[in-house]
Design a protein around this motif. Structure first.
Motif, mmCIF file in Angstrom:
data_model
loop_
_atom_site.group_PDB
_atom_site.id
_atom_site.type_symbol
_atom_site.label_atom_id
_atom_site.label_comp_id
_atom_site.label_asym_id
_atom_site.label_seq_id
_atom_site.Cartn_x
_atom_site.Cartn_y
_atom_site.Cartn_z
ATOM 1 N N LYS A 48 0.831 -1.201 0.000
ATOM 2 C CA LYS A 48 0.000 0.000 0.000
ATOM 3 C C LYS A 48 0.870 1.258 0.000
ATOM 4 C CE LYS A 48 -3.867 2.177 2.468
ATOM 5 N NZ LYS A 48 -4.796 2.044 3.621
ATOM 6 N N LYS A 49 1.947 1.225 0.778
ATOM 7 C CA LYS A 49 2.876 2.360 0.794
ATOM 8 C C LYS A 49 3.541 2.531 -0.574
ATOM 9 C CE LYS A 49 4.064 1.876 5.712
ATOM 10 N NZ LYS A 49 5.145 1.512 6.671
ATOM 11 N N ALA A 50 3.936 1.402 -1.200
ATOM 12 C CA ALA A 50 4.600 1.468 -2.496
ATOM 13 C C ALA A 50 3.666 1.975 -3.585
ATOM 14 C CB ALA A 50 5.152 0.093 -2.867
ATOM 15 N N THR A 51 2.371 1.743 -3.438
ATOM 16 C CA THR A 51 1.397 2.238 -4.415
ATOM 17 C C THR A 51 1.418 3.760 -4.496
ATOM 18 O OG1 THR A 51 -0.010 0.311 -3.986
ATOM 19 C CG2 THR A 51 -1.049 2.182 -5.076
ATOM 20 N N ARG A 52 1.809 4.406 -3.396
ATOM 21 C CA ARG A 52 1.837 5.875 -3.359
ATOM 22 C C ARG A 52 2.906 6.466 -4.269
ATOM 23 N NH1 ARG A 52 1.841 5.793 3.179
ATOM 24 N NH2 ARG A 52 -0.217 4.837 3.471
ATOM 25 N N ILE A 53 3.811 5.629 -4.768
ATOM 26 C CA ILE A 53 4.817 6.111 -5.718
ATOM 27 C C ILE A 53 4.135 6.718 -6.932
ATOM 28 C CG2 ILE A 53 6.648 5.338 -7.295
ATOM 29 C CD1 ILE A 53 7.442 3.288 -5.141
ATOM 30 N N PHE A 54 2.985 6.187 -7.307
ATOM 31 C CA PHE A 54 2.212 6.743 -8.419
ATOM 32 C C PHE A 54 1.888 8.210 -8.153
ATOM 33 C CE2 PHE A 54 -1.808 7.898 -10.403
ATOM 34 C CZ PHE A 54 -1.693 7.412 -11.695
ATOM 35 N N ASP A 55 1.342 8.513 -6.982
ATOM 36 C CA ASP A 55 0.945 9.880 -6.649
ATOM 37 C C ASP A 55 2.149 10.805 -6.514
ATOM 38 O OD1 ASP A 55 -1.836 9.218 -6.497
ATOM 39 O OD2 ASP A 55 -1.486 8.368 -4.519
ATOM 40 N N THR A 56 3.212 10.304 -5.881
ATOM 41 C CA THR A 56 4.400 11.150 -5.709
ATOM 42 C C THR A 56 5.035 11.483 -7.054
ATOM 43 O OG1 THR A 56 4.799 10.050 -3.578
ATOM 44 C CG2 THR A 56 6.583 11.385 -4.478
ATOM 45 N N THR A 57 5.036 10.524 -7.966
ATOM 46 C CA THR A 57 5.591 10.770 -9.302
ATOM 47 C C THR A 57 4.794 11.848 -10.025
ATOM 48 O OG1 THR A 57 6.322 8.459 -9.430
ATOM 49 C CG2 THR A 57 6.258 9.702 -11.489
ATOM 50 N N LEU A 58 3.480 11.775 -9.949
ATOM 51 C CA LEU A 58 2.647 12.823 -10.554
ATOM 52 C C LEU A 58 2.912 14.170 -9.907
ATOM 53 C CD1 LEU A 58 -0.852 11.155 -11.118
ATOM 54 C CD2 LEU A 58 0.850 11.774 -12.841
ATOM 55 N N GLU A 59 3.088 14.184 -8.586
ATOM 56 C CA GLU A 59 3.377 15.444 -7.891
ATOM 57 C C GLU A 59 4.689 16.052 -8.379
ATOM 58 O OE1 GLU A 59 4.262 17.198 -3.379
ATOM 59 O OE2 GLU A 59 3.721 15.083 -3.649
ATOM 60 N N ILE A 60 5.696 15.203 -8.571
ATOM 61 C CA ILE A 60 6.991 15.690 -9.057
ATOM 62 C C ILE A 60 6.846 16.291 -10.446
ATOM 63 C CG2 ILE A 60 9.280 14.963 -9.835
ATOM 64 C CD1 ILE A 60 8.957 15.213 -6.778
ATOM 65 N N PHE A 61 6.107 15.622 -11.328
ATOM 66 C CA PHE A 61 5.900 16.151 -12.674
ATOM 67 C C PHE A 61 5.165 17.491 -12.632
ATOM 68 C CE2 PHE A 61 5.870 11.539 -14.400
ATOM 69 C CZ PHE A 61 7.257 11.554 -14.511
ATOM 70 N N THR A 62 4.185 17.609 -11.745
ATOM 71 C CA THR A 62 3.430 18.859 -11.617
ATOM 72 C C THR A 62 4.329 19.988 -11.129
ATOM 73 O OG1 THR A 62 1.377 17.652 -11.148
ATOM 74 C CG2 THR A 62 1.466 19.962 -10.475
ATOM 75 N N ARG A 63 5.138 19.707 -10.106
ATOM 76 C CA ARG A 63 6.062 20.723 -9.572
ATOM 77 C C ARG A 63 7.086 21.135 -10.633
ATOM 78 N NH1 ARG A 63 7.123 21.142 -3.835
ATOM 79 N NH2 ARG A 63 5.488 20.138 -2.613
ATOM 80 N N ALA A 64 7.592 20.155 -11.375
ATOM 81 C CA ALA A 64 8.585 20.450 -12.404
ATOM 82 C C ALA A 64 8.008 21.365 -13.476
ATOM 83 C CB ALA A 64 9.094 19.149 -13.027
ATOM 84 N N ASP A 109 14.736 16.384 -6.275
ATOM 85 C CA ASP A 109 15.798 16.751 -5.331
ATOM 86 C C ASP A 109 15.304 17.801 -4.345
ATOM 87 O OD1 ASP A 109 17.524 15.019 -6.548
ATOM 88 O OD2 ASP A 109 18.771 16.553 -7.499
ATOM 89 N N ARG A 110 14.633 18.805 -4.855
ATOM 90 C CA ARG A 110 14.169 19.901 -3.996
ATOM 91 C C ARG A 110 13.164 19.417 -2.963
ATOM 92 N NH1 ARG A 110 13.281 25.020 -8.209
ATOM 93 N NH2 ARG A 110 15.508 25.366 -8.663
ATOM 94 N N LEU A 111 12.256 18.529 -3.371
ATOM 95 C CA LEU A 111 11.255 18.032 -2.441
ATOM 96 C C LEU A 111 11.903 17.168 -1.366
ATOM 97 C CD1 LEU A 111 8.263 17.928 -1.719
ATOM 98 C CD2 LEU A 111 8.026 15.945 -3.229
ATOM 99 N N ALA A 112 12.851 16.316 -1.760
ATOM 100 C CA ALA A 112 13.546 15.474 -0.783
ATOM 101 C C ALA A 112 14.365 16.324 0.182
ATOM 102 C CB ALA A 112 14.452 14.481 -1.502
ATOM 103 N N GLU A 113 15.078 17.312 -0.336
ATOM 104 C CA GLU A 113 15.899 18.184 0.508
ATOM 105 C C GLU A 113 15.026 18.990 1.471
ATOM 106 O OE1 GLU A 113 17.864 20.298 -2.552
ATOM 107 O OE2 GLU A 113 19.329 18.711 -2.947
#
Length: 368
Positions: free
Chosen positions: A316-332, A344-348
């Protein structure tokens, strides 16, 4: 060497600790690199590999451990980043004495570093390491562990690929798309299974004929390219590098651009051969899903073992990679930067904010 450890000329401040491990009786030569404990103990796998030089082993340990800090941060884990490398050929040099000697060095760090599997090490090896230290994950189910972390690594990469497809084509599926997988070992062959089930046309390549034959036996419909160059030139919609790092060179990106590839999303660590490759990908219109984001399913799996492993919870936690990836694309897209920089910016940001909590003084435990 020291300038690389201390991060001279870099923005991340270098590494907290690097341990050189040498056991004369077993012949163990290993390096444990702790990049950051800002979020908690440094978690990262042990790579057993015949490095041509000790310099290359050190560089790999430094690069991989830094990547683990960012991976664990983006995965939402309360864990820092570390990595270990054992220098040698696992087929010839790996034995009980070497693994147990390594386990004693891990134990000497008293929990600052928690190890797991990586290239050249397996669940059974972690069971041996665990005979000398409690700071090990990725153990066999028989010993209360999570088992093969490649399962959720591949699942997470597939979630990142689905998110990439959603961002590029509007639908979170690879159905009807041509996907090339370079490297069908521990993770790649599981990824192929997800892709075939999703309706993708899959082409693979690997330096190991045994690995290719295993995939073909399970999925006869999968195509095979002679090598990576042939795979890149074969007209892929998606390229998935799933072998060792440094896969995205200037030449590789040029070949992908010439072939009209739309997405790069794979399991390999440290895919960008050098700074600037991420900009070249973006300029060519190739959507890049940052490697340490999409391949974090494995570390999510072994981290869950620390709490007492539950596969459904970890998945269930790994499924969230889908949402985080979309968030990264949106921020980019919003900031006009490549996805790798947005990640990098979000992790930092998370490492900075959580580590700042240490300024809040906690009362000392009562002494008995």
């Amino acid at each position: 060497m020291l300038s690389r450890v201390f991060g001279a000329g870099t923005e991340d401040g270098g590494h907290e600790q690097v341990v050189l491990c040498h056991d004369r009786s077993s012949g163990l030569k290993a390096i444990i690199a702790i990049h950051s404990t800002a979020l908690g103990p440094a978690l990262g796998g042990t790579r057993f590999f015949p490095y041509p030089t000790e310099e290359e082993a050190l560089q790999d340990a430094l690069n991989l451990s830094r990547g683990m800090s960012y991976k664990n941060a983006l995965a939402g884990l309360d864990l820092g980043g570390g990595k270990a490398v054992i220098i040698g050929d696992p087929a010839q040099d790996k034995n009980e004495a070497v693994l147990r000697a390594y386990g004693r060095f891990v134990e000497s760090l008293r929990g600052r570093y928690v190890t797991a599997c990586d290239v050249g090490t397996y669940v059974q090896d972690m069971d041996v390491v665990a005979r000398e230290t409690s700071f090990v994950t990725g153990r066999s189910p028989e010993h209360g562990g999570a088992g093969d972390s490649s399962i959720l690594t591949a699942f997470g990469v597939f979630q990142g690929m689905r998110a990439s497809a959603r961002a590029r084509w509007g639908q979170p599926t690879l159905r009807g798309k041509r996907v090339g997988v370079a490297g069908v070992g521990k993770v790649g062959h599981y990824l192929v299974g997800h892709l075939v089930e999703d309706g993708a046309t899959v082409v693979v390549t690997d330096v190991s004929e045994t690995a290719v034959n295993r995939v073909r036996a399970a999925h006869p419909e999968v195509g095979v390219a002679a090598d990576t160059a042939a795979l890149l030139a074969s007209g892929l919609d998606v390229y998935a590098p799933c072998a060792l790092g440094g896969a995205l060179t200037d030449e590789t990106v040029g070949a992908l651009g010439a072939a009209g590839t739309a997405i790069v999303c794979g399991a390999a660590n440290n895919q960008l051969a050098h700074p600037g490759v991420e900009k070249d990908l973006a300029e060519r219109g190739i959507l890049y899903a940052p490697d340490y984001l999409v391949n974090s399913g494995g570390v999510i799996q072994v981290a869950d073992e620390i709490e007492g492993f539950d596969f459904d919870r970890a998945k269930k936690k790994a499924t969230r990679i889908f949402d985080t990836t979309l968030e990264i694309f949106t921020r980019a897209a919003a900031d006009g930067i490549p996805p790798a920089l947005a990640a990098d910016r979000l992790a930092e940001k998370r490492m900075r904010e959580i580590s700042a909590l240490r300024s809040v003084l906690l009362p000392a435990a009562r002494r008995s």
